[in-house]
Design a protein around this motif. Structure first.
Motif, PDB file in Angstrom:
ATOM      1  N   SER A 101      -2.321 -37.281  32.645  1.00  0.00           N
ATOM      2  CA  SER A 101      -1.084 -37.190  31.868  1.00  0.00           C
ATOM      3  C   SER A 101      -0.258 -38.455  32.082  1.00  0.00           C
ATOM      4  O   SER A 101      -0.546 -39.266  32.968  1.00  0.00           O
ATOM      5  CB  SER A 101      -0.277 -35.960  32.298  1.00  0.00           C
ATOM      6  OG  SER A 101       0.137 -36.124  33.645  1.00  0.00           O
ATOM      7  N   ASP A 102       0.786 -38.608  31.295  1.00  0.00           N
ATOM      8  CA  ASP A 102       1.668 -39.767  31.439  1.00  0.00           C
ATOM      9  C   ASP A 102       2.342 -39.767  32.806  1.00  0.00           C
ATOM     10  O   ASP A 102       2.537 -40.816  33.417  1.00  0.00           O
ATOM     11  CB  ASP A 102       2.725 -39.779  30.332  1.00  0.00           C
ATOM     12  CG  ASP A 102       2.112 -40.082  28.977  1.00  0.00           C
ATOM     13  OD1 ASP A 102       1.017 -40.687  28.953  1.00  0.00           O
ATOM     14  OD2 ASP A 102       2.722 -39.725  27.953  1.00  0.00           O
ATOM     15  N   ASP A 103       2.700 -38.573  33.305  1.00  0.00           N
ATOM     16  CA  ASP A 103       3.339 -38.482  34.619  1.00  0.00           C
ATOM     17  C   ASP A 103       2.389 -38.950  35.719  1.00  0.00           C
ATOM     18  O   ASP A 103       2.788 -39.650  36.659  1.00  0.00           O
ATOM     19  CB  ASP A 103       3.782 -37.040  34.905  1.00  0.00           C
ATOM     20  CG  ASP A 103       4.909 -36.585  33.991  1.00  0.00           C
ATOM     21  OD1 ASP A 103       5.654 -37.472  33.508  1.00  0.00           O
ATOM     22  OD2 ASP A 103       5.030 -35.366  33.759  1.00  0.00           O
ATOM     23  N   LEU A 104       1.114 -38.577  35.613  1.00  0.00           N
ATOM     24  CA  LEU A 104       0.126 -38.975  36.609  1.00  0.00           C
ATOM     25  C   LEU A 104      -0.068 -40.488  36.595  1.00  0.00           C
ATOM     26  O   LEU A 104      -0.148 -41.131  37.648  1.00  0.00           O
ATOM     27  CB  LEU A 104      -1.202 -38.260  36.344  1.00  0.00           C
ATOM     28  CG  LEU A 104      -2.310 -38.468  37.366  1.00  0.00           C
ATOM     29  CD1 LEU A 104      -1.874 -37.953  38.731  1.00  0.00           C
ATOM     30  CD2 LEU A 104      -3.578 -37.762  36.922  1.00  0.00           C
ATOM     31  N   VAL A 105      -0.106 -41.079  35.411  1.00  0.00           N
ATOM     32  CA  VAL A 105      -0.242 -42.534  35.290  1.00  0.00           C
ATOM     33  C   VAL A 105       0.993 -43.218  35.887  1.00  0.00           C
ATOM     34  O   VAL A 105       0.879 -44.220  36.600  1.00  0.00           O
ATOM     35  CB  VAL A 105      -0.456 -42.955  33.817  1.00  0.00           C
ATOM     36  CG1 VAL A 105      -0.388 -44.456  33.667  1.00  0.00           C
ATOM     37  CG2 VAL A 105      -1.786 -42.421  33.314  1.00  0.00           C
ATOM     38  N   GLU A 129       3.528 -46.379  40.273  1.00  0.00           N
ATOM     39  CA  GLU A 129       4.548 -46.496  41.316  1.00  0.00           C
ATOM     40  C   GLU A 129       3.909 -46.685  42.682  1.00  0.00           C
ATOM     41  O   GLU A 129       4.378 -47.483  43.495  1.00  0.00           O
ATOM     42  CB  GLU A 129       5.444 -45.254  41.322  1.00  0.00           C
ATOM     43  CG  GLU A 129       6.369 -45.173  40.129  1.00  0.00           C
ATOM     44  CD  GLU A 129       7.091 -43.835  40.025  1.00  0.00           C
ATOM     45  OE1 GLU A 129       6.907 -42.974  40.927  1.00  0.00           O
ATOM     46  OE2 GLU A 129       7.821 -43.641  39.043  1.00  0.00           O
ATOM     47  N   LYS A 130       2.819 -45.985  42.948  1.00  0.00           N
ATOM     48  CA  LYS A 130       2.143 -46.113  44.235  1.00  0.00           C
ATOM     49  C   LYS A 130       1.463 -47.484  44.356  1.00  0.00           C
ATOM     50  O   LYS A 130       1.264 -47.974  45.461  1.00  0.00           O
ATOM     51  CB  LYS A 130       1.105 -45.004  44.414  1.00  0.00           C
ATOM     52  CG  LYS A 130       1.726 -43.666  44.693  1.00  0.00           C
ATOM     53  CD  LYS A 130       0.682 -42.649  45.053  1.00  0.00           C
ATOM     54  CE  LYS A 130       1.360 -41.345  45.421  1.00  0.00           C
ATOM     55  NZ  LYS A 130       0.431 -40.377  45.994  1.00  0.00           N
ATOM     56  N   GLY A 131       1.123 -48.082  43.244  1.00  0.00           N
ATOM     57  CA  GLY A 131       0.460 -49.381  43.279  1.00  0.00           C
ATOM     58  C   GLY A 131       1.420 -50.537  43.470  1.00  0.00           C
ATOM     59  O   GLY A 131       1.000 -51.671  43.710  1.00  0.00           O
ATOM     60  N   GLN A 132       2.739 -50.278  43.408  1.00  0.00           N
ATOM     61  CA  GLN A 132       3.730 -51.341  43.568  1.00  0.00           C
ATOM     62  C   GLN A 132       3.941 -51.612  45.067  1.00  0.00           C
ATOM     63  O   GLN A 132       3.913 -50.707  45.888  1.00  0.00           O
ATOM     64  CB  GLN A 132       5.066 -50.918  42.940  1.00  0.00           C
ATOM     65  CG  GLN A 132       5.001 -50.717  41.449  1.00  0.00           C
ATOM     66  CD  GLN A 132       4.668 -52.006  40.702  1.00  0.00           C
ATOM     67  OE1 GLN A 132       5.130 -53.073  41.079  1.00  0.00           O
ATOM     68  NE2 GLN A 132       3.841 -51.898  39.688  1.00  0.00           N
ATOM     69  N   PRO A 133       4.155 -52.882  45.416  1.00  0.00           N
ATOM     70  CA  PRO A 133       4.433 -53.198  46.830  1.00  0.00           C
ATOM     71  C   PRO A 133       5.791 -52.601  47.244  1.00  0.00           C
ATOM     72  O   PRO A 133       6.701 -52.484  46.440  1.00  0.00           O
ATOM     73  CB  PRO A 133       4.460 -54.718  46.876  1.00  0.00           C
ATOM     74  CG  PRO A 133       4.631 -55.154  45.477  1.00  0.00           C
ATOM     75  CD  PRO A 133       4.129 -54.054  44.595  1.00  0.00           C
ATOM     76  N   LYS A 134       5.885 -52.237  48.518  1.00  0.00           N
ATOM     77  CA  LYS A 134       7.129 -51.661  49.032  1.00  0.00           C
ATOM     78  C   LYS A 134       8.194 -52.740  49.098  1.00  0.00           C
ATOM     79  O   LYS A 134       7.937 -53.879  49.412  1.00  0.00           O
ATOM     80  CB  LYS A 134       6.918 -51.049  50.412  1.00  0.00           C
ATOM     81  CG  LYS A 134       6.056 -49.816  50.361  1.00  0.00           C
ATOM     82  CD  LYS A 134       5.966 -49.167  51.727  1.00  0.00           C
ATOM     83  CE  LYS A 134       5.123 -47.928  51.636  1.00  0.00           C
ATOM     84  NZ  LYS A 134       5.044 -47.225  52.898  1.00  0.00           N
TER      85      LYS A 134
END
Length: 115
Positions: A100-104, A109-114
């Motif tokens: 779904s769009d939410d899952l993507v 977001e998880k793939g972005q650096p902290k």
């Protein structure tokens, strides 16, 4: 100068070699004769390339492979594709989830650096 091979069954590396050595020792089989000079001369000719042309015949050469083109005619009949559609549809029962769009968005977001 030919030499006779005298195998020792106890030193044979494999069971087959041991059986052959035992049959030679018992006299059931004839021991192979080795002619080192003839083998050396043949190896010299091969290394010089003299015997290579004589040793290869046209039968030894690989034939060129033929390119074949497979054409599947389109029938326009939906029943022809029913089996394929069932196979593809069966993958829904396997380890496939709905994206779904939410899952993507969560994955992005998880793939972005902290920060």
């Amino acid at each position: 100068m030919t030499d006779e091979v005298k195998p020792n069954p106890s030193e044979a590396p494999t069971h087959d070699a041991q059986l052959v050595a035992e049959s030679i020792a018992s006299g059931e089989a004839k021991a192979p004769q080795v002619d080192f000079e003839a083998d050396y001369a043949a190896a010299q000719q091969l290394s010089e390339g003299v015997a290579v042309e004589a040793a290869t015949t046209p039968e030894d050469k690989k034939s060129e492979s033929e390119v074949t083109k497979t054409q599947i005619p389109s029938t326009g009949n939906p029943d022809d594709y029913l089996e394929l559609a069932e196979e593809v549809g069966a993958s829904k029962n396997e380890a496939v989830t709905t994206v779904s769009d939410d899952l993507v968005q969560k994955a992005l977001e998880k793939g972005q650096p902290k920060k």
